[in-house]
Motif scaffolding. Sequence first.
Motif, short mmCIF file in Angstrom:
data_model
loop_
_atom_site.label_atom_id
_atom_site.label_comp_id
_atom_site.label_asym_id
_atom_site.label_seq_id
_atom_site.Cartn_x
_atom_site.Cartn_y
_atom_site.Cartn_z
N THR A 146 0.85 -1.19 0.00
CA THR A 146 0.00 0.00 0.00
C THR A 146 0.88 1.24 0.00
N PRO A 147 0.69 2.15 -0.94
CA PRO A 147 1.53 3.35 -1.00
C PRO A 147 1.42 4.16 0.29
N PRO A 148 2.52 4.80 0.70
CA PRO A 148 2.48 5.58 1.93
C PRO A 148 1.73 6.89 1.80
N ASP A 149 1.51 7.35 0.56
CA ASP A 149 0.84 8.63 0.36
C ASP A 149 0.27 8.68 -1.06
N GLU A 150 -0.57 9.69 -1.29
CA GLU A 150 -1.22 9.81 -2.59
C GLU A 150 -0.23 10.12 -3.70
N GLU A 151 0.84 10.83 -3.39
CA GLU A 151 1.85 11.14 -4.41
C GLU A 151 2.45 9.85 -4.97
N THR A 152 2.72 8.88 -4.09
CA THR A 152 3.27 7.61 -4.54
C THR A 152 2.26 6.86 -5.41
N ALA A 153 0.99 6.89 -5.01
CA ALA A 153 -0.04 6.24 -5.81
C ALA A 153 -0.12 6.84 -7.21
N LYS A 154 -0.04 8.15 -7.30
CA LYS A 154 -0.11 8.81 -8.61
C LYS A 154 1.12 8.49 -9.45
N ALA A 155 2.26 8.30 -8.81
CA ALA A 155 3.47 7.90 -9.54
C ALA A 155 3.35 6.49 -10.11
N LEU A 223 9.87 9.17 -22.13
CA LEU A 223 11.05 8.31 -22.15
C LEU A 223 12.12 8.81 -21.17
N ALA A 224 12.23 10.11 -21.02
CA ALA A 224 13.23 10.67 -20.11
C ALA A 224 12.90 10.39 -18.65
N ASN A 225 11.63 10.29 -18.32
CA ASN A 225 11.22 10.22 -16.92
C ASN A 225 10.69 8.87 -16.46
N GLU A 226 10.15 8.08 -17.38
CA GLU A 226 9.44 6.87 -16.96
C GLU A 226 10.35 5.80 -16.37
N PRO A 227 11.55 5.56 -16.88
CA PRO A 227 12.37 4.50 -16.27
C PRO A 227 12.65 4.72 -14.79
N ALA A 228 12.98 5.95 -14.40
CA ALA A 228 13.23 6.22 -12.98
C ALA A 228 11.95 6.12 -12.16
N ARG A 229 10.84 6.62 -12.70
CA ARG A 229 9.57 6.54 -11.97
C ARG A 229 9.14 5.09 -11.80
N THR A 231 11.02 2.31 -11.77
CA THR A 231 11.85 1.53 -10.85
C THR A 231 11.70 2.00 -9.40
N ARG A 232 11.37 3.27 -9.21
CA ARG A 232 11.20 3.77 -7.84
C ARG A 232 9.83 3.45 -7.28
N TYR A 233 8.80 3.50 -8.11
CA TYR A 233 7.44 3.42 -7.60
C TYR A 233 6.69 2.17 -8.09
N LEU A 234 6.32 2.17 -9.37
CA LEU A 234 5.40 1.15 -9.86
C LEU A 234 5.95 -0.26 -9.62
N LEU A 238 3.04 -1.79 -7.26
CA LEU A 238 1.86 -2.22 -8.01
C LEU A 238 2.02 -3.66 -8.49
N GLY A 239 1.03 -4.46 -8.18
CA GLY A 239 0.94 -5.81 -8.71
C GLY A 239 -0.12 -5.89 -9.79
N TRP A 240 -0.19 -7.03 -10.43
CA TRP A 240 -1.20 -7.25 -11.47
C TRP A 240 -1.45 -8.74 -11.59
N GLY A 241 -2.67 -9.09 -11.80
CA GLY A 241 -3.01 -10.50 -11.96
C GLY A 241 -4.22 -10.69 -12.85
N VAL A 242 -4.38 -11.90 -13.35
CA VAL A 242 -5.58 -12.28 -14.06
C VAL A 242 -6.23 -13.41 -13.27
N PHE A 243 -7.54 -13.29 -13.07
CA PHE A 243 -8.27 -14.14 -12.14
C PHE A 243 -9.42 -14.82 -12.87
N ALA A 244 -9.55 -16.11 -12.68
CA ALA A 244 -10.66 -16.88 -13.24
C ALA A 244 -11.76 -16.97 -12.21
#
Length: 248
Positions: A146-155, A223-229, A231-234, A238-244
């Motif tokens: 669970t993100p510690p704050d809303e800023e992390t969630a938005k990242a 491209l300039a910003n997403e790799p750092a964001r 690796t630091r946040y998502l 964030l997890g992801w799954g597919v559920f039957a």
Amino acid sequence: MDLPRIFTIRESGHRIHDPLTPEKLAAFGAALRLAPGTRVLDLASGSGEMLCTWARDLGFTGLGVDISTLFTEQAQARAAELGVADRVEFVHGDAAGHVADEPVDLACCVGAAWIGNGVAGTVDLLDRSLRPGGMMLIGEPYWRRTPPDEETAKACHATAIADFLPLHGLIGQFGDLGYDVVEMMLADQDSWDRYTAAQWLSMRRWLDQNPDDDMAAEVRDELANEPARYTRYLREYLGWGVFALMKR
């Protein structure tokens, strides 16, 4: 009616538009233990890899619906490439509100629950196409931590922490909607890497080929910003799954 162009630029090199590797996708299809001839409706079917490979490997038939003209064309080409164009069909259209002409054995929305304005609405939409006793597949993010704050969630590309649940909460939501979870396949950090990092190379190659395009500045910024964001946040939160799911 189409996807925003940034999305197709970012994912132009993908066959699977979710953080599942081909190996995980194949293993999940086999784990469902469905018979050859299973009829499938795949809403937001993307480039058609799930339906095409399951038709080839498991003998499924079905229809995919997607709002992207590019991805629909890629799905049709993939079906021809794998020799299953006589068993699967892909049409360009808005998956939101789409109901099969006849009930299907397996109704899917893997990674696009916005077509039903969230999990509950998407489950209801899929149920309208499903035969009694059939199975549905839902692909959905959840919080690994669970993100510690809303800023992390938005990242993590959420609008707020409340957008997603922890894994046990998501499983509980399916139960509250009246469904048993009968199988699942979860992305791990490696499959997230393969999904996300592949976008960076696609964007860089697109930029090299289209330096004067109106989208170039937006793609360059991402491209300039997403790799750092990522690796630091998502990657960490964030997890992801597919559920039957099967109705109780």
